[in-house]
Design a protein around this motif. Structure first.
Motif, PDB file in Angstrom:
ATOM      1  N   GLY B  27      38.491  31.566  46.653  1.00 12.33           N
ATOM      2  CA  GLY B  27      39.685  31.079  47.270  1.00 12.33           C
ATOM      3  C   GLY B  27      40.884  31.468  46.392  1.00 12.33           C
ATOM      4  N   ILE B  28      40.726  32.564  45.718  1.00 10.93           N
ATOM      5  CA  ILE B  28      41.852  33.173  45.098  1.00 10.93           C
ATOM      6  C   ILE B  28      42.178  34.495  45.783  1.00 10.93           C
ATOM      7  N   ASP B  29      43.464  34.744  45.813  1.00  8.66           N
ATOM      8  CA  ASP B  29      43.724  35.812  46.873  1.00  8.66           C
ATOM      9  C   ASP B  29      44.168  36.963  45.876  1.00  8.66           C
ATOM     10  N   ILE B  30      43.827  38.269  45.884  1.00  9.92           N
ATOM     11  CA  ILE B  30      43.883  39.361  45.498  1.00  9.92           C
ATOM     12  C   ILE B  30      44.564  40.470  46.469  1.00  9.92           C
ATOM     13  N   PRO B  31      45.924  41.005  46.210  1.00 12.84           N
ATOM     14  CA  PRO B  31      46.117  41.817  47.483  1.00 12.84           C
ATOM     15  C   PRO B  31      45.268  43.124  47.435  1.00 12.84           C
ATOM     16  N   THR B  32      45.123  43.766  48.428  1.00 11.83           N
ATOM     17  CA  THR B  32      44.509  45.043  48.642  1.00 11.83           C
ATOM     18  C   THR B  32      44.987  45.927  49.967  1.00 11.83           C
ATOM     19  N   LEU B  33      45.024  47.119  49.837  1.00 12.12           N
ATOM     20  CA  LEU B  33      45.263  48.047  50.749  1.00 12.12           C
ATOM     21  C   LEU B  33      44.246  49.169  51.232  1.00 12.12           C
ATOM     22  N   CYS B  34      43.464  49.236  50.397  1.00 11.11           N
ATOM     23  CA  CYS B  34      42.215  50.226  50.873  1.00 11.11           C
ATOM     24  C   CYS B  34      40.888  49.450  51.086  1.00 11.11           C
ATOM     25  N   GLU B  35      40.689  48.138  50.870  1.00 12.31           N
ATOM     26  CA  GLU B  35      39.771  47.613  50.915  1.00 12.31           C
ATOM     27  C   GLU B  35      39.184  47.255  52.347  1.00 12.31           C
ATOM     28  N   HIS B  36      37.923  47.238  52.840  1.00 13.58           N
ATOM     29  CA  HIS B  36      37.349  46.919  54.166  1.00 13.58           C
ATOM     30  C   HIS B  36      35.879  46.553  53.888  1.00 13.58           C
ATOM     31  N   PRO B  37      35.474  45.491  54.584  1.00 13.28           N
ATOM     32  CA  PRO B  37      34.066  44.953  54.104  1.00 13.28           C
ATOM     33  C   PRO B  37      32.878  45.953  54.830  1.00 13.28           C
ATOM     34  N   ALA B  38      33.690  46.705  55.633  1.00 17.96           N
ATOM     35  CA  ALA B  38      32.723  47.630  56.432  1.00 17.96           C
ATOM     36  C   ALA B  38      32.260  49.052  55.640  1.00 17.96           C
ATOM     37  N   VAL B  39      33.133  49.184  54.558  1.00 17.39           N
ATOM     38  CA  VAL B  39      32.941  50.480  53.843  1.00 17.39           C
ATOM     39  C   VAL B  39      33.091  50.046  52.423  1.00 17.39           C
ATOM     40  N   MET B  47      46.308  48.034  44.110  1.00 15.06           N
ATOM     41  CA  MET B  47      46.871  46.699  44.230  1.00 15.06           C
ATOM     42  C   MET B  47      46.124  45.402  43.544  1.00 15.06           C
ATOM     43  N   CYS B  48      44.722  45.719  43.736  1.00  9.23           N
ATOM     44  CA  CYS B  48      43.656  44.486  43.221  1.00  9.23           C
ATOM     45  C   CYS B  48      43.657  44.604  41.794  1.00  9.23           C
ATOM     46  N   LEU B  49      44.432  45.341  41.027  1.00  7.72           N
ATOM     47  CA  LEU B  49      44.316  45.199  39.368  1.00  7.72           C
ATOM     48  C   LEU B  49      44.276  43.815  38.850  1.00  7.72           C
ATOM     49  N   VAL B  50      43.461  43.651  38.115  1.00  4.95           N
ATOM     50  CA  VAL B  50      43.642  42.416  37.413  1.00  4.95           C
ATOM     51  C   VAL B  50      43.467  42.603  35.997  1.00  4.95           C
ATOM     52  N   ASP B  51      43.744  41.589  35.083  1.00  6.12           N
ATOM     53  CA  ASP B  51      43.315  41.787  33.404  1.00  6.12           C
ATOM     54  C   ASP B  51      42.198  40.896  33.425  1.00  6.12           C
ATOM     55  N   VAL B  52      41.309  41.661  32.309  1.00  6.65           N
ATOM     56  CA  VAL B  52      40.034  41.125  32.098  1.00  6.65           C
ATOM     57  C   VAL B  52      40.057  41.020  30.596  1.00  6.65           C
ATOM     58  N   THR B  53      39.505  39.871  30.025  1.00 10.74           N
ATOM     59  CA  THR B  53      39.258  39.663  28.718  1.00 10.74           C
ATOM     60  C   THR B  53      38.247  38.847  28.158  1.00 10.74           C
ATOM     61  N   ARG B  54      38.040  38.711  27.129  1.00 12.00           N
ATOM     62  CA  ARG B  54      36.686  37.907  26.649  1.00 12.00           C
ATOM     63  C   ARG B  54      37.104  37.197  25.424  1.00 12.00           C
ATOM     64  N   PRO B  55      36.654  35.969  25.185  1.00 15.84           N
ATOM     65  CA  PRO B  55      37.206  34.923  23.887  1.00 15.84           C
ATOM     66  C   PRO B  55      36.884  35.933  22.765  1.00 15.84           C
ATOM     67  N   GLU B  56      36.029  36.660  22.726  1.00 15.97           N
ATOM     68  CA  GLU B  56      35.876  37.338  21.655  1.00 15.97           C
ATOM     69  C   GLU B  56      36.773  38.748  21.137  1.00 15.97           C
ATOM     70  N   TRP B  57      37.555  38.922  22.482  1.00 16.13           N
ATOM     71  CA  TRP B  57      38.245  40.232  22.200  1.00 16.13           C
ATOM     72  C   TRP B  57      39.813  39.906  21.330  1.00 16.13           C
ATOM     73  N   ASP B  58      39.856  38.936  20.893  1.00  8.44           N
ATOM     74  CA  ASP B  58      41.271  38.435  20.168  1.00  8.44           C
ATOM     75  C   ASP B  58      42.490  38.972  20.901  1.00  8.44           C
ATOM     76  N   GLY B  59      42.494  38.596  21.838  1.00  9.47           N
ATOM     77  CA  GLY B  59      43.486  38.438  22.787  1.00  9.47           C
ATOM     78  C   GLY B  59      43.750  39.793  23.660  1.00  9.47           C
ATOM     79  N   TRP B  60      43.057  41.150  23.017  1.00 10.62           N
ATOM     80  CA  TRP B  60      43.082  42.098  23.755  1.00 10.62           C
ATOM     81  C   TRP B  60      42.422  42.325  25.178  1.00 10.62           C
ATOM     82  N   SER B  61      43.186  42.784  26.075  1.00 10.93           N
ATOM     83  CA  SER B  61      42.333  42.751  27.567  1.00 10.93           C
ATOM     84  C   SER B  61      42.620  43.871  28.184  1.00 10.93           C
TER      85      SER B  61
END
Lengths: 633, 254
Positions: B27-39, B47-61
């Motif tokens: 239920g979390i919305d992320i915007p997209t323009l080039c996404e389609h379930p058929a392809v 547009m669907c960029l997100v930040d990814v991190t891990r607890p052991e990365w010391d704040g780096w993402s």
């Protein structure tokens, strides 16, 4: 005859060496792309013809051969005479008889053809004594200029395939990777990823087939080291790839070469064919049971195909566009199978690492960047060409000792390293040791090893604009930040150099750079802002002068600059009138000259040829005032 | 199954799915323009960029496109961090400069507070956002009749040499998947025109409607049961329903 055992390999090397030793006098004519353009083929043909006319006993000891690039392209065509190591520069076919008669016949030097030290005009006979060569340490280029790239025997006599023989006969794949790990070798394509780690990951990856690839899609403006290696010593690349394939467990490989490098394509194909004939490549290599097939894949000339994922798509026959690399090529690369891709230069040193040991290679360089690195030294330096040095050499040593300093002894302003993904470093960074980390920390990068030297007559805003202009055509256009971002960035830069800059432009540039760095799909877009950001970092005042004062401090932006002749120093030498493309300069010989501002297009040709100090000067267009300021509009 | 945290919410995702899918299912919305379930995902619009991190990365993402980033156990994802929002803002601002009159782009730009582009507006506005959906769906159909051509700023979607594409079967998949209606076509009971190529229609013998091009029917020939395309879908359904009713005892069909 196929070489099918260790003993047979040693005998083949011995035979090739013996043949070479009989040739007590060798004449090596550089036939790299640079010298060929200067007409070296005619020189080589003249030597071959003249020697052909001589008796058989002379022919056995006297041998003329064409070699790859000697590196000192600006002095070409180059001819080196062994055993003394005499270097003749700018040799013409008409000089051939004289060289054979005087130097070969009587051991007499021809001063006219020698290189002269630009400082004191003293001639230098031997090529090792010329500053350009003296300071170099050649590993990847060790045999370039020494061997005939079309002759496998010549390569064998100069140590080619010895490292491969050691790897196949004496080491397990794990031991090969351990040797490469000890050498500290990192990717020479620019990113500097550990080669051993890449190989190890590809070795451990699961896949029914695995590949090794060679990236020879060198496309940075001013860079040509990979071309020279493929042209001048293709066997070093093949040797490295066989070793890599053995270490990884790959049976197939491709050398991806851009089609604009016809000689590199030709020599690579020739070397592959000859290596296969002799059992150094293909089925059952050296009788060890190891198979490895290698093919050349020609690229269509898209810069972006130098990016690893785009390169693989191109080999697959698809559109050469990058894709997200969250799954590494070592797991899913070419045809979605485990793949190790390395640069030409990386492959070319692998054989030497196996031959001389990882510890030997690691003894050169800095703490984290080991070994040597090739650079294409170009721009406003006296000696341009291809060089190879231990990592950690300072920029000053490269530019002033090897490059011989700045042309016309003008002041040094900046050096651009790493091509369109790199940055410009100013004079206070000249004492930095060149390695991967130091360059990155200072806003530039190693990249392709291109090194463009700039003098005070270089506008840094225009330099950044040049690279944007290059990239706007080379971006593949798949992702929005790179495609649209470059277009918009160029709009801003066009405004700056044409005097339409406005306050806030620098902030707009910085915001856009950030968006491109974080948002782009591949390294082309992510690193495209580097030339902009590094010039902004070190030459912000020039940007401000363009925006706030409508002045180009270097006097290069035509819309902002005008030229004037000061009457006192003018001797009426008439040089300026001869080069002016619009006949804007009036004045009779021996009389004072003047520039008609209505006709002047601010090209600067007159300034460049004027022999007098302070005679022709450039000044901001707005300072001329009145009608002159709008001239040309 | 990988457990990850998206915007503070713990999500259990299916193995082998991508982040975008996992977020949307939670239920979390992320915007997209080039996404389609058929392809297959493409990663082009950014547009669907997100930040990814891990607890052991010391704040780096790291910033990744969620449509192509495979879910991993233990990652912490932020879909609305400041730099994510700033980067999306630059991207949609740039796209608005290219497509100033396209409602889809205008709407998304407005969501990021942009009414008018801060860049130089395209003097020849277009509705093509170069999302590549049309070429990808064409590839997945197996026809590959259209493709992107040229590089960089000159990139466009086109049939080979800008001539009527020889491999096009007139299926309209490209036009129907196009999110901005850029790909134009005309269709009637007798003929259809798309990419400047004219197609003859196969008409339903029952209702007379031209429901598919003859070229498309030929393309599917052998891949589907013999006379599958003879009748249009609507008439086929009617006939099936009638048959079902007959089999069930023959009460009236309305």
């Amino acid at each position: 005859m196929r070489i099918e055992s260790k003993q047979a390999f040693e005998e083949a090397v011995k035979a090739a060496t013996a043949l070479n030793e009989k040739r007590t006098r060798e004449i090596m004519v550089c036939c790299g792309t640079g010298c060929l353009a200067n007409g070296s083929q005619a020189v080589a043909d003249a030597f071959a013809q003249r020697i052909g006319d001589l008796g058989l006993d002379v022919k056995l000891s006297l041998h003329a051969k064409t070699t790859g690039c000697h590196g000192f392209c600006e002095r070409g065509p180059l001819v080196v005479l062994k055993p003394e190591g005499i270097l003749y520069t700018k040799v013409k076919p008409r000089d051939v008889d004289e060289i054979l008669e005087k130097t070969v016949g009587n051991g007499e030097i021809i001063p006219r053809l020698l290189y002269r030290n630009p400082e004191n005009r003293q001639p230098i006979e031997k090529y090792e004594e010329i500053p350009f060569y003296k300071h170099q340490v050649r590993v990847s280029m060790r045999n370039i200029g020494r061997i005939d790239p079309a002759s496998l025997d010549d390569a064998l006599a100069h140590g080619a395939y010895a490292g491969m023989a050691r790897a196949l006969f004496e080491l397990t794949p794990e031991q090969v990777i351990a040797e490469v790990r000890e050498s500290g070798l990192r990717g020479r394509g620019g990113a500097g990823f550990s080669t051993a780690r890449k190989w190890d990951a590809t070795r451990k990856a699961v896949g029914e087939r695995k590949f090794v690839l060679c990236n020879g899609d060198e496309g940075d403006p001013g860079a040509f080291k990979d071309r020279s290696i493929m042209e001048g010593d293709p066997h070093a690349v093949i040797e490295g790839m066989v070793i890599g394939a053995y270490a990884i467990g790959a049976r197939e490989g491709y050398v991806y070469v851009r089609d604009e490098y016809p000689l590199a394509v030709h020599h690579m194909n020739l070397a592959i064919e000859k290596a296969k004939e002799r059992g150094l490549l293909g089925k059952n290599i050296l009788g060890t049971g190891f198979d490895f097939d290698l093919k050349v894949s020609r690229g269509g000339g898209a810069f972006v195909c130098g990016e690893s994922s785009a390169l693989m798509r191109s080999i697959e026959g698809k559109i050469g566009e990058p894709r997200a690399k969250y799954i590494h090529a070592s797991d899913r690369g070419l045809f979605d199978l485990p793949t190790a891709l390395n640069n030409v230069e990386t492959w070319s040193v692998v054989g030497q690492i196996l031959n001389q040991g990882g510890a030997w290679f690691a003894s050169m360089g800095t703490k984290k960047s080991k070994g040597t690195k090739s650079f294409s030294l170009v721009g406003k330096v006296k000696n341009t060409g291809l060089i190879e040095l231990p990592m950690g050499t300072t920029l000053r040593h490269i530019i002033f000792d090897i490059g011989g300093g700045i042309l016309k002894n003008r002041p040094f302003k900046a050096v651009q390293t790493g091509g369109p993904s790199g940055g410009c470093l100013p004079a206070d960074k000249l004492d930095l040791p060149v390695d991967y980390e130091v360059l990155s920390e200072n806003g530039s990068m190693m990249g392709s090893g291109g090194m463009i030297v700039m003098d005070d007559r270089t506008c840094m805003v225009d330099v950044a604009r040049y690279f944007l202009n290059f990239l706007i055509d080379e971006s593949c256009g798949k992702c929005i930040p790179c495609r649209e971002g470059l277009k918009q960035m160029l709009h801003i830069f066009d405004d700056l150099v044409e005097g339409r800059g406005k306050p806030g432009d620098i902030e707009r540039i910085e915001r856009l750079c950030k968006g491109m760095q974080l948002g782009s799909l591949c390294e082309l877009g992510k690193s495209a802002p580097n030339p902009v950001l590094s010039t902004l970092q070190y030459f912000r005042d020039e940007y401000e002068a363009h925006i706030n004062d409508k002045v180009c401090p270097a006097g290069m932006c035509r819309e902002l600059t005008t030229y004037k002749i000061n009457h006192d120093p003018c001797t009426g030498c008439h040089m300026c009138t001869r080069v002016c493309p619009t006949d804007a300069i009036s004045g009779k010989p021996k009389e004072k000259h003047a520039i008609d501002q209505q006709l002047c297009i601010s090209c600067g040709s007159c300034f460049d040829v004027c022999p007098e100090e302070q005679c022709i000067v450039f000044l901001p267009k707005k300072d001329i005032g009145g009608a002159h300021a709008t001239a040309g509009n | 199954m990988p457990r990850l945290v998206i915007d503070g919410k713990t999500v259990v995702a299916k193995e082998g799915t991508f982040l975008l899918q996992a977020a949307r299912e939670a239920g979390i919305d992320i915007p997209t323009l080039c996404e389609h379930p058929a392809v297959e995902p493409y990663g082009g619009c950014r547009m669907c960029l997100v930040d990814v991190t891990r607890p052991e990365w010391d704040g780096w993402s790291k910033m990744v496109v969620s449509c192509l980033f495979p879910v991993e156990d233990g990652i912490i994802v932020s879909t609305k961090s400041e730099r994510v929002m700033n980067t999306r803002r630059v991207v949609i601002d740039l796209l608005l400069a290219r497509c100033p009159n396209t409602p889809l782009v205008q709407k998304m730009a407005a969501e990021y507070g942009i009414e008018k582009t801060s860049y130089v507006q395209n003097p020849e506005p277009t509705d093509c956002i170069l999302c590549g959906l049309c070429t990808r769906v064409c590839d997945e159909m197996g026809t590959s009749a259209i493709s992107s051509s040229s590089r960089g700023a000159g990139r466009e979607i086109a049939p080979p040499f800008n001539e009527p594409p020889p491999d096009c079967i007139g299926c309209l998949a490209c036009a129907e998947i196009c999110p901005t209606g850029f790909i134009k076509y005309e269709t009637s009971n007798s003929k259809r025109v798309i990419w400047n190529k004219e197609f003859e229609m196969l008409r339903c013998p029952t209702c007379g409607r031209g429901h598919i091009t003859k070229a498309q029917a030929a393309w599917h020939d052998g891949k589907v049961p013999g006379r599958y395309f003879e009748q249009c879908d609507a008439c086929k359904r009617k006939a099936q329903a009638a048959m079902a009713v007959t089999l069930m005892g023959g009460s009236q069909i309305r």
